[in-house]
Each structure stands twice: as structure tokens, then as C-alpha cells.
Scaffold this motif. Structure first.
Motif, PDB file in Angstrom:
ATOM      1  N   TRP A   1       0.817  -1.217   0.000  1.00  0.00           N
ATOM      2  CA  TRP A   1       0.000   0.000   0.000  1.00  0.00           C
ATOM      3  C   TRP A   1       0.847   1.261   0.000  1.00  0.00           C
ATOM      4  CZ3 TRP A   1      -5.255   0.416  -0.373  1.00  0.00           C
ATOM      5  CH2 TRP A   1      -5.965  -0.797  -0.357  1.00  0.00           C
ATOM      6  N   HIS A   2       2.011   1.117   0.517  1.00  0.00           N
ATOM      7  CA  HIS A   2       2.844   2.312   0.626  1.00  0.00           C
ATOM      8  C   HIS A   2       4.288   1.881   0.616  1.00  0.00           C
ATOM      9  CE1 HIS A   2       4.848   5.761   2.642  1.00  0.00           C
ATOM     10  NE2 HIS A   2       3.958   6.445   1.942  1.00  0.00           N
ATOM     11  N   ILE A   3       5.124   2.668   0.011  1.00  0.00           N
ATOM     12  CA  ILE A   3       6.525   2.301  -0.058  1.00  0.00           C
ATOM     13  C   ILE A   3       7.362   3.536   0.239  1.00  0.00           C
ATOM     14  CG2 ILE A   3       6.682   2.744  -2.550  1.00  0.00           C
ATOM     15  CD1 ILE A   3       8.410   0.203  -2.719  1.00  0.00           C
ATOM     16  N   GLY A   4       8.453   3.344   0.959  1.00  0.00           N
ATOM     17  CA  GLY A   4       9.321   4.466   1.279  1.00  0.00           C
ATOM     18  C   GLY A   4      10.773   4.047   1.193  1.00  0.00           C
ATOM     19  N   ALA A   5      11.598   4.870   0.560  1.00  0.00           N
ATOM     20  CA  ALA A   5      12.998   4.522   0.399  1.00  0.00           C
ATOM     21  C   ALA A   5      13.833   5.292   1.418  1.00  0.00           C
ATOM     22  CB  ALA A   5      13.458   4.854  -1.012  1.00  0.00           C
ATOM     23  N   SER A   6      14.819   4.600   1.955  1.00  0.00           N
ATOM     24  CA  SER A   6      15.675   5.248   2.950  1.00  0.00           C
ATOM     25  C   SER A   6      16.451   6.387   2.316  1.00  0.00           C
ATOM     26  CB  SER A   6      16.647   4.212   3.532  1.00  0.00           C
ATOM     27  OG  SER A   6      17.712   4.868   4.165  1.00  0.00           O
ATOM     28  N   PRO A   7      16.559   7.476   3.013  1.00  0.00           N
ATOM     29  CA  PRO A   7      17.309   8.585   2.441  1.00  0.00           C
ATOM     30  C   PRO A   7      18.822   8.384   2.550  1.00  0.00           C
ATOM     31  CG  PRO A   7      16.479   9.187   4.600  1.00  0.00           C
ATOM     32  CD  PRO A   7      15.948   7.809   4.307  1.00  0.00           C
ATOM     33  N   ALA A   8      19.247   7.377   3.301  1.00  0.00           N
ATOM     34  CA  ALA A   8      20.684   7.215   3.518  1.00  0.00           C
ATOM     35  C   ALA A   8      21.229   5.990   2.785  1.00  0.00           C
ATOM     36  CB  ALA A   8      20.970   7.089   5.021  1.00  0.00           C
ATOM     37  N   ASP A   9      20.445   4.958   2.759  1.00  0.00           N
ATOM     38  CA  ASP A   9      20.953   3.708   2.211  1.00  0.00           C
ATOM     39  C   ASP A   9      20.103   3.305   1.017  1.00  0.00           C
ATOM     40  OD1 ASP A   9      21.782   1.179   1.641  1.00  0.00           O
ATOM     41  OD2 ASP A   9      21.969   0.568   3.744  1.00  0.00           O
ATOM     42  N   LYS A  10      20.754   3.204  -0.148  1.00  0.00           N
ATOM     43  CA  LYS A  10      20.018   2.864  -1.361  1.00  0.00           C
ATOM     44  C   LYS A  10      19.298   1.538  -1.245  1.00  0.00           C
ATOM     45  CE  LYS A  10      23.665   4.390  -4.345  1.00  0.00           C
ATOM     46  NZ  LYS A  10      24.407   4.069  -5.563  1.00  0.00           N
ATOM     47  N   GLY A  11      19.851   0.665  -0.486  1.00  0.00           N
ATOM     48  CA  GLY A  11      19.307  -0.687  -0.456  1.00  0.00           C
ATOM     49  C   GLY A  11      18.158  -0.875   0.508  1.00  0.00           C
ATOM     50  N   VAL A  12      17.853   0.118   1.306  1.00  0.00           N
ATOM     51  CA  VAL A  12      16.874  -0.081   2.369  1.00  0.00           C
ATOM     52  C   VAL A  12      15.572   0.627   2.004  1.00  0.00           C
ATOM     53  CG1 VAL A  12      16.368   0.354   4.802  1.00  0.00           C
ATOM     54  CG2 VAL A  12      18.663  -0.305   4.101  1.00  0.00           C
ATOM     55  N   LEU A  13      14.451  -0.038   2.268  1.00  0.00           N
ATOM     56  CA  LEU A  13      13.160   0.581   2.035  1.00  0.00           C
ATOM     57  C   LEU A  13      12.144   0.063   3.039  1.00  0.00           C
ATOM     58  CD1 LEU A  13      11.099  -1.237  -0.522  1.00  0.00           C
ATOM     59  CD2 LEU A  13      13.532  -1.675  -0.610  1.00  0.00           C
ATOM     60  N   THR A  14      11.068   0.795   3.146  1.00  0.00           N
ATOM     61  CA  THR A  14       9.986   0.330   4.011  1.00  0.00           C
ATOM     62  C   THR A  14       8.760   0.099   3.140  1.00  0.00           C
ATOM     63  OG1 THR A  14       9.249   2.576   4.393  1.00  0.00           O
ATOM     64  CG2 THR A  14      10.737   1.649   6.016  1.00  0.00           C
ATOM     65  N   THR A  15       7.931  -0.818   3.542  1.00  0.00           N
ATOM     66  CA  THR A  15       6.646  -0.988   2.863  1.00  0.00           C
ATOM     67  C   THR A  15       5.557  -1.103   3.917  1.00  0.00           C
ATOM     68  OG1 THR A  15       6.869  -3.387   2.830  1.00  0.00           O
ATOM     69  CG2 THR A  15       7.576  -2.197   0.853  1.00  0.00           C
ATOM     70  N   CYS A  16       4.357  -0.723   3.498  1.00  0.00           N
ATOM     71  CA  CYS A  16       3.168  -1.023   4.271  1.00  0.00           C
ATOM     72  C   CYS A  16       2.396  -2.041   3.455  1.00  0.00           C
ATOM     73  CB  CYS A  16       2.310   0.214   4.491  1.00  0.00           C
ATOM     74  SG  CYS A  16       3.179   1.519   5.332  1.00  0.00           S
ATOM     75  N   TYR A  17       2.013  -3.112   4.045  1.00  0.00           N
ATOM     76  CA  TYR A  17       1.388  -4.172   3.258  1.00  0.00           C
ATOM     77  C   TYR A  17       0.228  -4.775   4.031  1.00  0.00           C
ATOM     78  CZ  TYR A  17       4.429  -6.841   6.340  1.00  0.00           C
ATOM     79  OH  TYR A  17       5.055  -7.333   7.448  1.00  0.00           O
ATOM     80  N   ASN A  18      -0.683  -5.395   3.294  1.00  0.00           N
ATOM     81  CA  ASN A  18      -1.839  -6.044   3.906  1.00  0.00           C
ATOM     82  C   ASN A  18      -1.520  -7.495   4.215  1.00  0.00           C
ATOM     83  OD1 ASN A  18      -3.466  -3.897   3.942  1.00  0.00           O
ATOM     84  ND2 ASN A  18      -4.963  -4.666   2.472  1.00  0.00           N
ATOM     85  N   LYS A  19      -1.892  -7.874   5.367  1.00  0.00           N
ATOM     86  CA  LYS A  19      -1.708  -9.269   5.764  1.00  0.00           C
ATOM     87  C   LYS A  19      -3.081  -9.809   6.151  1.00  0.00           C
ATOM     88  CE  LYS A  19       0.573 -10.410   9.563  1.00  0.00           C
ATOM     89  NZ  LYS A  19       1.690 -10.310  10.537  1.00  0.00           N
ATOM     90  N   ILE A  20      -3.424 -10.940   5.610  1.00  0.00           N
ATOM     91  CA  ILE A  20      -4.727 -11.502   5.949  1.00  0.00           C
ATOM     92  C   ILE A  20      -4.519 -12.644   6.923  1.00  0.00           C
ATOM     93  CG2 ILE A  20      -6.833 -12.549   5.046  1.00  0.00           C
ATOM     94  CD1 ILE A  20      -5.822 -11.407   2.292  1.00  0.00           C
TER      95      ILE A  20
END
Lengths: 387, 807
Positions: free
Chosen positions: A68-87
Motif C-alpha cells: 500500500w505504501h513504499i518508502g525509500a531510505s534517504p541514507a541507504d540505497k538498499g533499504v526501504l519500508t513498505t506497508c502491506y496487507n496481511k490476511i
């Protein structure tokens, strides 16, 4: 001066989440998260080769659920966050997690680019932002221009500030705040202000916009009824610390000076349906991108409330040869607040639009049917702003 | 006897000879005839020889004898004649000699007497000389004495002069005193080296000084009449007082009087303000500007007073001043030669200053004239003001008074137009407020009535003013207001108003003032304020009722189609505008009105759409779709949506025409539509529900999209009911799509959505221009829901229909 045609990339799944890779400043790279209810979701890493007008894609698997949502770390190219649905147990829960891209994704894809049988690599989980106590996570925000150690998650009516430790493998809550009030309050989105030493946050719930001080975790302002209906998105002007833009279901985009919250500084009403996303250009804050479920992306030029008011730059060089430039200036003068372009390449609702972090003149927009369109600011305007 | 007998002829001959002698030729003719013949014995050329010869030759002896006797006879008679003549002459000579002798004696006597006389005369002369020499001395003495006498008399006059002067002054006969003094002055000046004379002169001067002072006193006396004043000035001028000083004084004096007038006016002005202020809390300033406050002196009175007091006094002053200083008979003292020029300069300045103050007062008063009720009063006041200034300008041709006065009138007219514009604008806003209130009241009625799905519209009509009625009353009242304002403004150009023939009032006032400044501005204002409703409305809890938007949209559309051209024709008829002046054309205004109408209608669609959207969104958001129960009913919100749409349909139908539908929809009955759509639905959704490869689902839906024509969801709204309703339905359904997409559904959730959509399908098609649109969007809703369904098992179409028919 012809503008390059837009570049279109199609994903197989429906999509909602789009972000520019913030830490990457050389390559034009976007991350797209898919939203498929039943199948394995993916994160597409879209590299755009500006010179050849070619898109290179890499796919990473996101097994946890629809993004649902994705965010990339401002410091590390390889790191990101996601918001996801879990059933689970016929309940749908939206969770958030910090991920790391597998280090060899780039080389791996280059080895066998045409190998369709090649199974894509999966993201490596760094840590969960445990939200069992807070409920569904609407979005996760990285500290702007930070060292990639602090994130905020907005879950239902809670703001939770996390510290990522041990190279992001452990997340601890450093502080939190709860929005209290009548009824079932739920944050729809938020934005971490890049100003004030990153101590401020703006959130949207229903028709209100609230500002928070992260040091005391308390509300500092509240724009009640900022929009006639639900507020969908916010963005801070990167150059003017008190200015912020918001958009919502009343089809409007509003600009606020948070010191004077009674009236918006300006209101745009160009879309014919809900506006889902609003983004200031990172370098030239007069350029504003809005995406709406009327399938349109609109690029506006808000000269009057930008940090570089029009004519400021022209004045300095104009002193020498007046006559010619005077004429020129006149011809430039009508450049007022205006719509620069309406992009109609999408056929379904556009939920996200993002500026590239590497090229300030380039942006991507993503519609629900999985179509990613990369566009550029018209050259004429670009030169006008630069020269 | 013979002698006597022949006497007659010789006598005649002798006589003739004498005549010949004296040179008188009486018988010249006979002489000539005789003279030539030498034989004529009486002719001068008689030749005796020739005659004798002839005789002898021709005549016989008898004849000769006869001749001879005849001759002898004639000689004899001649001789006797000769003797008589000599005798007569001798007698005469004798008597003459006697007379001479007598005369000789008389002269001798006379000579003696003359001598005696001359001796006497000499004696007389001698005596007379003697007398005159004796009288000489006495004569000179008498002359001298008489000279002294006259001098003494003059001196006496001089010595008595001061006293006389004083007496004159005391008696008030200043004129005589002054003229006497003027005559005496040069004498006194001449002899002022003599002490006594100087004394007199000094005394005179003192008296005259006193007189001057007295005159000056009188001059500066405030109560003195103009006539007295002019007398004073006349005298003072004769007394060689400095003219410019007099001018100044005169003007000063006049100034103070005029100042009093002005102060009176000013007092009136401030008085009215004071009167006004304590009153203002009672009757607030925003009270209807068409009613002017009654408790103060109206402007006509004020101007009247100004004219009667100030202007007429000013005229008097100018007239008397000109008489005194400017139009003086020439040939006065040398010092007065430059007087008229100087004096008229001073006058000019004086008049300009005072008139300036007067104008300021008038301007202030005019500015206070805010009430736009009775324009005729102002116009009449301005007319009078202007008319009275003509008098001043006639007296003083070079002054700027008239032009400034005209400027004031023009400014007042301009100001007036602005006020009328403001009044019109506030009237418009007020009437909008009224409409708003009228709309607020029946809203409940409309809402309740619409529950009966259109049947209640007649009920609403009975109880409340319907929308068309409101529209006509609004538009009529605006039109009437415009007409009355035009009438009021038209007074400025009436023929009997003096300033109406000024070029401003003939040209610019009509075109730029009334047409552009008033009418066009007002129409623009209507459009603009309408547009503002679009911009501000919905900002904070939707301040403008959507019905008002609809109403205004229709109003603007009416303006576009007819009203504007009507108003402008009316204006152009009343105010003949010069052709060359730049004016806003009807088409421009119409375009503006149309644009406003379009914008309002768009906004109406948007607002109504968003209201329904909001309702739908809330209903979708607040439900747990995963764990919902099996659908038994259509959800209440869907019914509500249909009800609201119907109400909107009724509302729009009151103001806008039906519009065009796609051909097949109007005839298609509910049933056939239902069957048609359900079969279509089955076709479209059946594959997607069957489990298959992930790519297939998307591919299929994409292919579907590819082949179904792309429907532009947000096309511009047209001015008809169907188009408006289509827009609203489109927005609402699109919102529902969006809402569904952010939720997850269980099996029953999907089925509920199916039921809801079918219900909507049953009712919404009739509102839109193209029912495919509704199909498309409802399909999209169901398919989106299916995509987001954990367990996508669709409900049987028959069951859906059953539920819908039941609910």
C-alpha cells in the motif's frame, strides 16, 4: 523545441505504491510496489536511461502481501519500508516492515536479462515495525535527509517514532503520540517536514491537517476542515518552511501557510475527481505535481507562492542591455500561476506521482492498472526557469 | 414856300450828317447802297465832276433845268438850317460862361471857411493832450488797487478753507470736501514755502487725514453697505490713497463677509455630520441606501443657501469691485494708470481662493450625499450650483470658477455612478441573500417530497416559491433596479439641466460613465460574483447551497441569451453614445456570462457529485466488508443515493430543459434493460471469477477495456438536465469505484456490492444521457470489488434481481 514523448512502462499487477529512490542521486530510479490480492507481490525497480529513453527494470519479490505504501531510505540505497496487507483469520491487517534489497539484484538481473524463467530474488526482511498495539499502518515516513535511522509510522490514530538500530535490524519505539477526539480517528497520510531540523510532522485525518512537534510529541497546529472532504495527501514546500500543500476528495489542491491556518494561501481546482497525491519539485518549488482519480496528472507552475518569485533572477542580468531584454521580460511576464501540462496517458486512476531524486525535471506517475509513465517538464519552461 | 416844301428832305439829310458826324450809323443800310454810287449826291463818294458829266450826257435841258432848280431849292434849305444851328450854339455858350463865373465866386467863400475849421481843430487836439497827461497817475493806481482786492478775496477763501472743509466733513458732505481739497491742493502746494500758507496746508492735511481716517473707518466697518463702501473707495481714491492697499482692504472686507457665509455653510456641514453621528447607531449605516436620511438639510437646500448667500454676495463684490477699481473712467491720476491690471489680478486671486473654499465645502457636501434614493435632488442641486456659477464667470470672464465648477459637477456625476454601481451591487447581494433564505426554507420540503420520487414536486410547488419563480423574481427585481438606476442617472443628461450640454455629459458620461462604468460593470460584477461562488463554495462545510449555484447558473445563462442585449439596448437608447468611443460589446459580455453560467453549472455538478460521493465513501469505509453477512437487502445508502439523485433531477428540471439522450435509452423499458445488462455482466465477469493464471485475469480485463470504448468520465457539462445529471452520476459512481478499491472484501461483501450495483442500475439509467456509462462504471465497481475479494463467489443474478425487486 519538441519535448520527448513520455515513456510508459506496464506492470502486470495493479499498483498504488511509488517512490523515488531517495538515496540515489546519479541514476533516475523509481520503486513501484504492486498490489495484488492473491498473488505474490513485487517491487519493481525502474531505472530510466535518460539519454536513450529506455527503461530498465528489476523485480524483487515481496512475499508479505500487497503493498500500500513504499518508502525509500534517504541514507541507504538498499533499504526501504513498505506497508502491506496481511490476511489472518479473515481479518485484514496492514503492517509495516523495513527491507533490504538483496545486494546482488543488480548484477543478477544483468546476467540474464531475458530469462523469463529466472525467478526473481526476494527482499530481505530487516525488521517489522510491530504494530499489534496500534492497528493498521497507513504509511511509514523516513526522516528527510536523515541518516536512515529514524522512521515514523502512522497507524490508525497513533504516531509512532521508531529508532532503527543495529543496521536497521531492530526497531524500537522511541516515542509515540495518539490523536484523541470524538469518533474513530484514522490518519490517512502524513509528511515529515524537512525544515526545523526535522522536528515537525504534518498528518492528515479526515478533513483536518495537523502539525506535530516530534520533540514533545504534541500537536502544534490543526487546520480543521482543511478540505471539504477527506484529505488524501500532503507535501512540504522544500524551500519555504511554513508552506505546505494538501489535496483531497473535494478535488482541490490547497496551499497553506501554517502560521495562518484560517485561510489557504491559494486553492487550485483543476481536477474533476479526488486528488490522491501532491508533490513539490525538490529543487524548483513552483513546480507542482498532482495525481487524481480522474486519470490525469497535472503539472502546475505556482510562481506566486514559490521561493523564487518570478523576475528575481532576470533582474540581475538585465541591467546592462535594457531594450532587448525589456522586450524579452515583457514577453515573459504573463508567466503567472498556471497549469503547465495535463498528462492524460493514464487510463485508470492515478494514485501516485513522484519527482525523480536525481533529475529535477523528470517525474513518474503510477495508475491503478499498473501503468507507470515517466514524463519531463516541458523544455520551454525548464529553460525559462533556469535562464 | 418852296423852301418849306422841300424842307422835310434836307432836314433829314442834315440830321443824318450830324449823325454821321457823331459816328452813329442809324441808317447803315441806306448809306451802303448810296455809298457805292459816286453819282449819289448824298453819298460820301459823290464826285461832282462825274455827276455833272452824267447829267450833261443823259439829261435834256429841261431836265437839267429842273435839276438845277431842285438843286437850288435844296441849297437854300441847307443854308437856313445852318444858320439856325449856329444861333442855338451861341446861346448855349453864353449861358455856360455865366455859370462858370458864378461858381468862381462860391469857391472863394468856401476856402475861407475851411481855413477857419482847421484852426479850431488844432486847438481841440492841444486841449485833449493836456487833459490825458493830467489823468495818467490816477489810472495806474486804480488798476493796482483792484488787483489787490481780488488777491485778498482769494486769501480769505484760503484762510476760511479749513473751517469750511471741517464743516463739510461734519455735515458729511465728503464729496464736496474732497473735490474742494483737490482744487486747493495745487495752490497750497505752490505756496507751501510761506509759513502761513504751510499752516493752512497742514491744517487742511490734518482735516483730510481725519477725513481719510474716518473714511477708512467707515470702509472697514463691517456693517457698511456696498454702496457706502463704494462711495468711500471713490473718495479715498480721489485722496490719492494707494490703490492696491484699497483693493486689499476692500477685498479683505468683502472676504470677511464672504467668510461668514462660508462659515455658515461649514457649520451646516459639520452640523449635519454631528446630527448624523448620534443617529447612526439607531439606523445603521448599512440601511438601505435607497432611503436617504430625512433629518438633515438636504443638498438642494444646502446648495441653495450657498448660492443665495455666498455666490450672490461674491457676485456683488465682484461687480462693485470692478466698478470701483477696474472700470474707472480713464485720465485719473498717474498713479491710477496701472490700477485696472493690478486690481483685476487681485480680484482674480481673491475670487479663486474663496471659490476654492466654497468648492471644497460643496464637494464635501456632495460626498456626503450617499443615499441614492432621490437623484433628482442632487441633479437639481448640481444644476443650480452650475447655473449660479455662470453669473460669476460672466462677471469675471477669465476666472477658472466655471471650469472648476464643471469639474465638480463631473466628479459628482462620476461619484454618483460609482455609488449607483455600489448600490446595485449591494442590491444584488441582498437579493441573493433573500434567495438563499427562500431556498433554505423549502429545502426540507423538497427533501421530504422527493421521498415520493418526483411525486412531491407538485406539493413543493404549492407550499413554497418554486425555483423558476425565484429565478424570475430575482431577475425581474435586478432588471427593475437597473431600470430605475438608469432613470436616475438619466437626469444628468436632461435637456433643462445646464451642464448636460457639456462635452463630458454628452460623450464620456454616457459611454464611459453610464454604459461602461455602471451597466457593464454591474453585469461583470454579476458574473464575477457568480464565479466567486464557485471558488469559495465548498471551502468550509460548503457555504453556498447547491441550489443557489443552479439558480445563478440559469440566471447567467439567461443573461447570455437575452438579458444583456436587452439591458444594453435600453442603455444605448437612453444614452446616445458616440460611436467612436471604445465600448464593451454585447458579445464579450455574453461570453463572460456564458462562461460564468458554465462554471456555475460545472460547480453545481461537482458539489452535488461530491455530496453523494461523500455519502458513498462513508458507507463503504465504515463497514467491515470481510466479515459481513449474506446480503438480504439493498443497503439504505443506495436508496438514499437514488432519492437524492431524483431530487436533483427534479430541481434541475425546474430550470433546465430536458436535453438529448442517446436514442435507445428513452424507449428501453426497465425490464429489457435489466436483462440486457445482466447478460452483459455475466459475459464480462464470468471469466474473472474462475481461478486461472494471474496473468489471464489482468489480460482479460485489459482486453475488455481495450474493446469497450473509452468513456470520458469527466466531460464538460452542457446546459440541460440530462447532462447535469449525467455528470453527477458519473462522479458519484467513480467515487464508489475508488472507495471499493481501497477495501478488502469477503464473499458476502462482494455479493452485497453486486446487489447494490444492480439496484443502482435499475434506477440511475433514466437520468443519464448514455446508459452505457452507468453500465461501464457499475461494471468497474463490481470488477474492482471482485479483484479485492478474498473469496470471490458471485451471487446468482436471479437472486440479485429478487433482492432488488423486494427492496
Amino acid at each position: 523545441m519538441e519535448d520527448d514523448a513520455p515513456v510508459i512502462y506496464g506492470l502486470e499487477f495493479q499498483c498504488r505504491a511509488l517512490t523515488a529512490q531517495t538515496a540515489e542521486t546519479d541514476a533516475i530510479r523509481f520503486l513501484v510496489g504492486t498490489q495484488s490480492f492473491k498473488f505474490d507481490n513485487q517491487i519493481h525497480i525502474i531505472d530510466f536511461d535518460d539519454e536513450n529513453n529506455i527503461i530498465n527494470k528489476n523485480v524483487l519479490l515481496h512475499h508479505a502481501g500487497e503493498i500500500w505504501h513504499i518508502g525509500a531510505s534517504p541514507a541507504d540505497k538498499g533499504v526501504l519500508t513498505t506497508c502491506y496487507n496481511k490476511i489472518s483469520d479473515s481479518r485484514v491487517l496492514t503492517c509495516a516492515a523495513v527491507w533490504r534489497m538483496p545486494p546482488e539484484w543488480e548484477s543478477g538481473s544483468h546476467d540474464s536479462p531475458d530469462d523469463s524463467a529466472h525467478s526473481p530474488q526476494a527482499l530481505q526482511l530487516l525488521c517489522h515495525l510491530d504494530n499489534t498495539a496500534h492497528g493498521n499502518v497507513a504509511c511509514v515516513l523516513w526522516e528527510p535527509m536523515g541518516d536512515g535511522k529514524r522512521v515514523i509510522s502512522l497507524a490508525e490514530s497513533h504516531i509512532v517514532l521508531w529508532d532503527l538500530q543495529e543496521s536497521s535490524t531492530k526497531a524500537t519505539i522511541s516515542s509515540s503520540a495518539t490523536l484523541e477526539g470524538k469518533g474513530q480517528l484514522k490518519f490517512t497520510s502524513g509528511k515529515w517536514s524537512p525544515h526545523h531540523n526535522s522536528t515537525q510532522l504534518a498528518t492528515a485525518n479526515d478533513t483536518a491537517i495537523r502539525g506535530w512537534d516530534l520533540r514533545s510529541m504534541s500537536q502544534i497546529y490543526c487546520i480543521e476542515n482543511a478540505h471539504g472532504q477527506l484529505v488524501r495527501d500532503l507535501d512540504f514546500n522544500p524551500n519555504k518552511q511554513y508552506y505546505l500543500a494538501s489535496c483531497g476528495d473535494d478535488c482541490k489542491v490547497k496551499f497553506w501557510d501554517v502560521r495562518h491556518i484560517n485561510e489557504p494561501v491559494k486553492t487550485l481546482e483543476e481536477h474533476s475527481h479526488w486528488v490522491w497525491s501532491v508533490r513539490y519539485n525538490h529543487s524548483h518549488d513552483q513546480l507542482l505535481l498532482t495525481a487524481s482519480s480522474d486519470s490525469r496528472v497535472i503539472l502546475s507552475n505556482m510562481v506566486s507562492i514559490s521561493s523564487e518569485p518570478f523576475g528575481h533572477l532576470v533582474d540581475d542580468d538585465d541591467l546592462s542591455d535594457s531594450e532587448e531584454n525589456h522586450h524579452e521580460e515583457k514577453s515573459k511576464e504573463p508567466l503567472q500561476d498556471s497549469i503547465i501540462a495535463t498528462y492524460e496517458e493514464h487510463e485508470d486512476s492515478v494514485y501516485a506521482a513522484e519527482w525523480s531524486s536525481a533529475d529535477p525535471w523528470l517525474f513518474a506517475s503510477l495508475s491503478y492498472d499498473g501503468r507507470l509513465v515517466i514524463n519531463r517538464v516541458p523544455r520551454a519552461l525548464k529553460y525559462r526557469i533556469l535562464l | 414856300m418852296e423852301v418849306d416844301g422841300g424842307d422835310g428832305a434836307p432836314k433829314r439829310r442834315v440830321h443824318g450828317l450830324l449823325q454821321l458826324y457823331y459816328g452813329i450809323s442809324v441808317e447803315g443800310k441806306a448809306e451802303q447802297s448810296e455809298s457805292a454810287d459816286p453819282c449819289d449826291i448824298n453819298g460820301p463818294h459823290f464826285d461832282p465832276e462825274l455827276f455833272l458829266n452824267k447829267m450833261r450826257k443823259e439829261c435834256s435841258l429841261t431836265e437839267l433845268m429842273d435839276q438845277e432848280s431842285c438843286m437850288v431849292k435844296q441849297i437854300r434849305s441847307l443854308d437856313s438850317d445852318m444858320q439856325t444851328l449856329v444861333y442855338e450854339n451861341y446861346n448855349k455858350f453864353i449861358s455856360a460862361t455865366d455859370t462858370i463865373r458864378k461858381m468862381k465866386n462860391d469857391f472863394k467863400k468856401m476856402e475861407d471857411e475851411m481855413d477857419c475849421l482847421s484852426a479850431n481843430m488844432a486847438a481841440i487836439t492841444e486841449f485833449s493832450a493836456k487833459i490825458s497827461s493830467t489823468l495818467q497817475d490816477q489810472h495806474t493806481q486804480i488798476t493796482k488797487l483792484s488787483g489787490v482786492h481780488s488777491l485778498v478775496r482769494k486769501l480769505q477763501f484760503l484762510f476760511e478753507f479749513p473751517a469750511w472743509l471741517r464743516k463739510c466733513v461734519e455735515c458729511g458732505e465728503f464729496g464736496r470736501a474732497v473735490s474742494a481739497q483737490r482744487r486747493a491742493r495745487c495752490v497750497l502746494n505752490h505756496y507751501n514755502n510761506i509759513t502761513s500758507f504751510r499752516g493752512i496746508q497742514d491744517e487742511c492735511n490734518t482735516i483730510m487725514m481725519e477725513l481719510t481716517l474716518h473714511l477708512r473707518d467707515r470702509f472697514s466697518d463691517n456693517n457698511a453697505s456696498a454702496k457706502e463702501l463704494s462711495e468711500c473707495v471713490e473718495l479715498l481714491l480721489q485722496l490719492d490713497e494707494p490703490a492696491d492697499e484699497l483693493c486689499d482692504k476692500f477685498l479683505n472686507h468683502a472676504h470677511s463677509k464672504l467668510e461668514a457665509d462660508l462659515q455658515g455653510l461649514e457649520a451646516e456641514l459639520s452640523d449635519s455630520i454631528q446630527k448624523q453621528t448620534p443617529v447612526s447607531p439607531v439606523s445603521p449605516s448599512e440601511s438601505n441606501p435607497f432611503l436617504s436620511p430625512a433629518n438633515r438639510m438636504d443638498i438642494l437646500e444646502f446648495i441653495d443657501r450657498g448660492c443665495n448667500e455666498f455666490v450672490s454676495n461674491l457676485c456683488l463684490v465682484i461687480a462693485s469691485y470692478q466698478e470701483l477699481f477696474i472700470n474707472r473712467p480713464q485720465g485719473g491720476a498717474h498713479a491710477l494708470q496701472h490700477l485696472p491690471q493690478m486690481a483685476s489680478q487681485k480680484l482674480q486671486q481673491f475670487v479663486d481662493t474663496l471659490a476654492g473654499r466654497y468648492f471644497t465645502l460643496v464637494e464635501r457636501r456632495i460626498q456626503e450625499e450617499k443615499g441614492v434614493g432621490d437623484n433628482s435632488l442632487l441633479v437639481r442641486a448640481l444644476d443650480r450650483f452650475h447655473r449660479r456659477l455662470q453669473a460669476v464667470s460672466k462677471l469675471l470672464p477669465g476666472s477658472e470658477v466655471t471650469s472648476r465648477g464643471t469639474d465638480i459637477v463631473i466628479n459628482a456625476a462620476r461619484e454618483r455612478i460609482k455609488q449607483y454601481l455600489c448600490a446595485l451591487q449591494s442590491f444584488y447581494l441582498d437579493s441573493l441573500t433573500d434567495v438563499r433564505q427562500a431556498l433554505a426554507a423549502p429545502r426540507i420540503t423538497v427533501g421530504g417530497a422527493s421521498g415520493a420520487l418526483g411525486a412531491g414536486s407538485s406539493a413543493a410547488k404549492d407550499s413554497q416559491p418554486t425555483l423558476p419563480e425565484l429565478l424570475t423574481s430575482l431577475s425581474n427585481s435586478i432588471l427593475n433596479q437597473i431600470k430605475s438606476v438608469l432613470m436616475s442617472v438619466h437626469l444628468f443628461t436632461a435637456k433643462d439641466i445646464t451642464f448636460s450640454n457639456k462635452p463630458y455629459f454628452k460623450g464620456e458620461f454616457c459611454s464611459q460613465g453610464v454604459r461602461e462604468g455602471l451597466i457593464v460593470s454591474f453585469i461583470k460584477f454579476i458574473c464575477q460574483s457568480s464565479r466567486q461562488f464557485c471558488e469559495s463554495a465548498g471551502d468550509r462545510s460548503s457555504s453556498t447551497p447547491p441550489t443557489l449555484l443552479l439558480l445563478l447558473s440559469r440566471l447567467c445563462l439567461d443573461y447570455d441569451t437575452s438579458t444583456i442585449s436587452y439591458i444594453l439596448t435600453l442603455t444605448d437608447e437612453q444614452f446616445l453614445t458616440p460611436l467612436h468611443s471604445p465600448i464593451t460589446t454585447v458579445t464579450t459580455l455574453c461570453a463572460e456570462a456564458r462562461e460564468a453560467a458554465q462554471k456555475l453549472l460545472n460547480h453545481y455538478v461537482k458539489v452535488q457529485g461530491l455530496i453523494i460521493s461523500q455519502m458513498l465513501r462513508k458507507s463503504v469505509e465504515t463497514r467491515d466488508w470481510v466479515n459481513t453477512i449474506e446480503p438480504r437487502n439493498v443497503r439504505a445508502v443506495m436508496k438514499r443515493v437514488v432519492e437524492d439523485t431524483t431530487a436533483i433531477d427534479v430541481q434541475v428540471g425546474l430550470l433546465y430543459e430536458e436535453g438529448v439522450r442517446k436514442a435507445h435509452s428513452s424507449d428501453s423499458s426497465k425490464r429489457t434493460f435489466s436483462v440486457y445488462s445482466s447478460s452483459r455482466q455475466q459475459l464480462r465477469y464470468a471469466p474473472s471469477y474462475t481461478p486461472s493464471a494471474p496473468m489471464d485475469t489482468n489480460l482479460l480485463s485489459n482486453i475488455h477495456k481495450l474493446f469497450s470504448e473509452r468513456i470520458d468520465i469527466f466531460s464538460p457539462v452542457e446546459f440541460n438536465k440530462v447532462s447535469v445529471l449525467t455528470g453527477i452520476v458519473k462522479i458519484s459512481l467513480k467515487s464508489l469505484v475508488e472507495c471499493v478499491r481501497v477495501r478488502s472484501f469477503g464473499r458476502f461483501g462482494l455479493q452485497q456490492v453486486q446487489v447494490d450495483c444492480h439496484y443502482l442500475q435499475l434506477y440511475l439509467w433514466r437520468f443519464v444521457s448514455d446508459e452505457n456509462l452507468v453500465h461501464f462504471l457499475l461494471d468497474e465497481i463490481v470488477s474492482s470489488t471482485a479483484h479485492r475479494c478474498i473469496d470471490p463467489v458471485p451471487m446468482e443474478q436471479s437472486v440479485i434481481e429478487l433482492i432488488c425487486e423486494r427492496g
